[in-house]
Design an enzyme around this catalytic site. Sequence first.
Site, mmCIF file in Angstrom:
data_model
loop_
_atom_site.group_PDB
_atom_site.id
_atom_site.type_symbol
_atom_site.label_atom_id
_atom_site.label_comp_id
_atom_site.label_asym_id
_atom_site.label_seq_id
_atom_site.Cartn_x
_atom_site.Cartn_y
_atom_site.Cartn_z
ATOM 1 N N HIS A 492 0.854 -1.179 0.000
ATOM 2 C CA HIS A 492 0.000 0.000 0.000
ATOM 3 C C HIS A 492 0.891 1.230 0.000
ATOM 4 O O HIS A 492 2.071 1.149 0.378
ATOM 5 C CB HIS A 492 -0.997 0.005 1.165
ATOM 6 C CG HIS A 492 -0.398 -0.309 2.506
ATOM 7 N ND1 HIS A 492 0.244 0.629 3.288
ATOM 8 C CD2 HIS A 492 -0.331 -1.472 3.192
ATOM 9 C CE1 HIS A 492 0.654 0.065 4.417
ATOM 10 N NE2 HIS A 492 0.322 -1.212 4.390
ATOM 11 N N HIS A 499 1.381 2.369 11.046
ATOM 12 C CA HIS A 499 1.950 2.183 12.388
ATOM 13 C C HIS A 499 1.947 3.489 13.172
ATOM 14 O O HIS A 499 1.608 3.518 14.358
ATOM 15 C CB HIS A 499 3.379 1.652 12.282
ATOM 16 C CG HIS A 499 3.482 0.161 12.195
ATOM 17 N ND1 HIS A 499 3.190 -0.538 11.055
ATOM 18 C CD2 HIS A 499 3.848 -0.767 13.127
ATOM 19 C CE1 HIS A 499 3.366 -1.833 11.268
ATOM 20 N NE2 HIS A 499 3.759 -2.001 12.518
#
Length: 611
Positions: A492, A499
């Site tokens: 992606h 994160h």
Amino acid sequence: MKNRRLASHLLRYEAADVAYNRPHPYHRSNGEENRYRIVGGDGKSYPSYLAAFTKGMQHDDNGFLVKPESDAYPFFIRACDKGDLESIQALALNERVKPADATPAKPANDWRSKIALDADAKVRGWESMGAGLTYDLEGPDAQAVTIPPAPVLDSEELIAEMAELYWMALCRDIPFTDFDTNNSKINQAVADLNSLNWFKNKSFYGLQPYQALRKRGYFAQNEFEAYSPKTIFRGNVKGDDIGLYISQFLYVGNKSLGSSTVSFGADQGLISYGSTTIDQRVRTAKPKLDYMTTWEQWLDVQNGANLRELEQYENVDNDNNINRENGYRFIWTPRDLCTWVHYDALHQAYFNACLILLGINAPVDPGLPFRLPDSVDKQTGFAQFGGPHILNLVSEVATRALKAVRYQKYNVHRRARPEVVAGWIHRYASGHTNNLDIMKNPTTILQGLGLWPELQAYNQSQNQKADRKTDPSATSPSFLLPMPFVEGSPMHPSYGSGHATVAGACVTILKAFFDEGFELPFAYKPTQQGRKLEVDMANKGKLTVENELNKLAANVAFGRDWSGVHYWSDQIESLRLGEQIALGILEEQKLQYGENFSMNVPLFDGTSVRI
């Protein structure tokens, strides 16, 4: 019951009004997606998409999309914007995997690298393309928050980001505790970064406000201070520069069961998880082993080769048994942090931090109820304002954060990963300059740094390894970004970081519930190659809940930079994005409770808001 039913109905409307009244911002990209051109097979000019995310599509020998006139990328954009299963399944994954195929075949041009051929690699699918289009019934809508435009390819900011990433790759096996012990590589990295205009220029003249906020450095009496071995590779959130590089919440444990006052878990890194324990040690990856240093493997990865789980670890025998004591250690080097962020459960660090804080009876925010002795309050927090409430909310914000950042990734920015930009730098430096004029300035500046011969020498050492020495490009100079993950970055786009967004959201929840000024009653550092923890008296008394939680978020976010899969701007903007998500959820949940309470929430920039 009728009154309760009506009150519940009105409360839902009131929460909906809070969400409705949040302004939905304009989402702005940096305008690079269609800027750079290439000539197609029909002789016409088309976008080359060299600054855009094209991983999983098929690329030619030069790394560009095959047949730019085929509209493969515009079809990808339309599928991202539509987000339904049928549109995504209709896409051509590496131009030959159709929905009707029972199993993915090898790509039409076959894999090029030995490692992909030996693994008989299949292809990877794109990850959660439609997540940013889903709706949520709590917190800000995924499209009600945004991040500003990313740096463009030839900007001073992007050049600084790439220089930093190259040096982070070259420093992955230096213990964090050795950064400020006159290490030659760290010293050269400090000199290189301090020489770049983005870092040494004190002026904000000509910058957009969002660019100024991304400037790093430490300010004393309004004067910019250069990086030092102690401050290099750190973020600029409050508290990140205090004490050890790694947050205590990634090291320590808490008290064991029973009435014993012996806190055996703290110095052994064992967190009480009910009647079981969570061990803070991580698998030890083989040092000085990185990937994607040949052009063939770089190309296979861009074509979507699934090379996951091929990384190698220490202390594993021929039967794949793990030596538990020697095969795990506390985070000792940046490579250990890379391993941690490769396989974490995303909200794992913050759930663990919450367990640690609850285990040491850390005080909660002074504005919350149930803080007095039981003889006064007559009740304790549990379902509300207690452990289950906090632990659940830390997990609950994570999915909202992921949806918001997925919208930025797929529907707004679609930024190429660092591994791709490094590929263009490598090609330009190797003399393959066609359609890469934009890379002239970045490549020239990077070639003038001390990192350049270090990078070439390191990649040469990698390309002598058995899994790549037969690749045709293995004997040529390589200026690719060495990656600790065999598969490279996720499937992606780069901007922003999932994160970091989750880190920003989860840490904001914890700072809302716990007293941010409380000083942790411990300070440990790893010793003996990360095998043990010992008391670190030099930092005793300096580590507050706020500072160490901010550092925890920065560690996880920066861990993805250490891994080469994100840029600095990806993670810092995403921490702030996650912060917005958490604040919105807290605002709406405030309506649900009958208790009169408030929360003081410290923000990453050092200010705070009150809910």
